[in-house]
Scaffold this active site. Sequence first.
Site, mmCIF file in Angstrom:
data_model
loop_
_atom_site.group_PDB
_atom_site.id
_atom_site.type_symbol
_atom_site.label_atom_id
_atom_site.label_comp_id
_atom_site.label_asym_id
_atom_site.label_seq_id
_atom_site.Cartn_x
_atom_site.Cartn_y
_atom_site.Cartn_z
ATOM 1 N N HIS A 32 5.798 0.158 -1.610
ATOM 2 C CA HIS A 32 5.040 -0.026 -2.749
ATOM 3 C C HIS A 32 4.093 1.106 -3.109
ATOM 4 O O HIS A 32 2.856 0.906 -2.577
ATOM 5 C CB HIS A 32 4.239 -1.527 -2.881
ATOM 6 C CG HIS A 32 5.155 -2.553 -2.918
ATOM 7 N ND1 HIS A 32 6.549 -2.753 -3.670
ATOM 8 C CD2 HIS A 32 5.471 -3.458 -1.974
ATOM 9 C CE1 HIS A 32 7.164 -3.821 -3.317
ATOM 10 N NE2 HIS A 32 6.573 -4.163 -2.114
ATOM 11 N N ASN A 71 8.775 -6.060 8.959
ATOM 12 C CA ASN A 71 8.572 -5.287 7.570
ATOM 13 C C ASN A 71 7.161 -5.328 7.352
ATOM 14 O O ASN A 71 6.597 -6.405 7.471
ATOM 15 C CB ASN A 71 9.304 -6.027 6.564
ATOM 16 C CG ASN A 71 9.504 -5.387 5.342
ATOM 17 O OD1 ASN A 71 9.977 -4.232 5.106
ATOM 18 N ND2 ASN A 71 9.429 -6.230 4.130
ATOM 19 N N GLU A 112 4.695 -8.406 7.391
ATOM 20 C CA GLU A 112 3.281 -8.017 7.075
ATOM 21 C C GLU A 112 2.284 -8.779 8.281
ATOM 22 O O GLU A 112 1.472 -9.548 8.007
ATOM 23 C CB GLU A 112 2.977 -8.298 5.737
ATOM 24 C CG GLU A 112 3.481 -7.763 4.915
ATOM 25 C CD GLU A 112 3.341 -8.313 3.264
ATOM 26 O OE1 GLU A 112 2.414 -9.109 3.191
ATOM 27 O OE2 GLU A 112 3.897 -7.874 2.401
ATOM 28 N N GLU A 138 11.175 -2.073 0.020
ATOM 29 C CA GLU A 138 10.676 -2.588 -1.456
ATOM 30 C C GLU A 138 10.184 -1.509 -2.235
ATOM 31 O O GLU A 138 9.169 -1.828 -2.708
ATOM 32 C CB GLU A 138 9.534 -3.611 -0.782
ATOM 33 C CG GLU A 138 9.981 -4.756 -0.038
ATOM 34 C CD GLU A 138 8.868 -5.807 0.208
ATOM 35 O OE1 GLU A 138 8.156 -5.852 -0.606
ATOM 36 O OE2 GLU A 138 9.190 -6.497 1.243
ATOM 37 N N ASP A 176 8.613 0.811 -5.116
ATOM 38 C CA ASP A 176 8.597 0.890 -6.486
ATOM 39 C C ASP A 176 7.313 1.976 -6.470
ATOM 40 O O ASP A 176 6.479 1.849 -5.500
ATOM 41 C CB ASP A 176 8.255 -0.207 -7.371
ATOM 42 C CG ASP A 176 7.437 -1.277 -6.460
ATOM 43 O OD1 ASP A 176 6.366 -0.925 -5.867
ATOM 44 O OD2 ASP A 176 7.380 -2.509 -6.559
#
Length: 442
Positions: free
Chosen positions: A231, A195, A154, A259, A261
Amino acid sequence: MRSLRTGLPLLFLGALLAAAPVAHAADTPLRDLAAAKGKVIGTAVTGSKLTGSYGDLAGAQFNSLTPGNAMKWGSVEPTRGSYNWAEADQIVNFAEAHGQQVRGHTLVWHSQNPSWLTNGTWTAAQLSTLLNDHIALEVGRYKGRLAAWDVVNEPFNEDGTYRQTLWYNGLGTGYIAQALTAARAADPAARLYINDYNVEGVNAKSTALYNLVKSLKEQGVPIDGVGLQAHLILGQVPATLQQNIQRFAGLGVDVAITELDIRMTLPSDSTKLAQQAADYKAVMNACVAVTRCAGVTVWGFTDSDSWVPSTFPGQGAATPYDENYAPKPAYYAIAEALGGSGPSTDGCTAAYAVTSQWNTGFTGQVTISCSGAALSSWKAVWTFGAGQQITQAWNATCTQTGAAVSCANASYNGTVPSGGSVTFGFNASWSGNNPVPSVTLG
């Protein structure tokens, strides 16, 4: 399948988006489907939970594990010079025992750092040494055992500017190249990633990341891949996802969905679960379509282990399995995108009954029951044999074309848990006789 009531005709269940429990998951595990396509299908895990059903599913369905928190700096070195590797070791050992790879997460981040680090007053030279030493120690500990590392996590703001962090403020943009170089020295075989989130589609943030990776490649800095966290929010998969994956691949690096979801406003219902399945499938399809997309990791595979509800109050149900480890429609969407099959309705039956009848009409009722299986949505299909015509239905959406009838769940009753049942009914006309309808799978 058998009837629930002696002598009553059986209605077969079509389950386009039905979800069965662990015992009735797709015939081929996700990890085998992914391997056949040369892809990774991974999950973030919590080490202490790797027993029972959680451990069984984590080991059987996935070919890669990411420690959700166990390898973050605050977890491994809470006090300076005092280390806790217990959970990280547990996850790596579990993965090796189950023939899985591990994705290390994460070495350099602005969050979940120990207080001694964030509250310290460091010169640039001291900060540089801390960075190098941390990476050398952690990556070195697992040298040869981890497939990849999220080295820098990030680094960007939403507008594509660099995030103001301990590392950026102390070392400038060079901290990224420094971290990657240190990681390569500590484990030459591990794949090294940057990432970030909200970089799934083509936008200002992903373009900044693209330009960074391009620059690092041109400078000869070791960078093997880009992680798109993903996300996502229900119904909001970026239309440019595959295009974005492809443009990073064009730089000569791998891309991983790291990641994934897809959260929704609670409570979930069959309509939301169907949309979620479509969204998961869209993400999987985008990865499958690009050779250099290494694979997809979900950020927790069960809703009981998801970060979403505590972070986004009122939202959740973001993972492929529900809190009871029953696969949701999203699970089957992943399987289908990897070339597998949809759900089985084994263990679920439907019983048709005429509850009342008069000279020109009758009331019918269908009870759908599950034992050892579960559904997240359902469709019951049959053909009338004597001109019967449905005139009204409740607790289902029924359509009739000629003699063919199809009844799908309403928005509020698509879920049938193991040991549970739902009932819908209808009024219909008849003339002369009212024979048992023929049954087929919908």
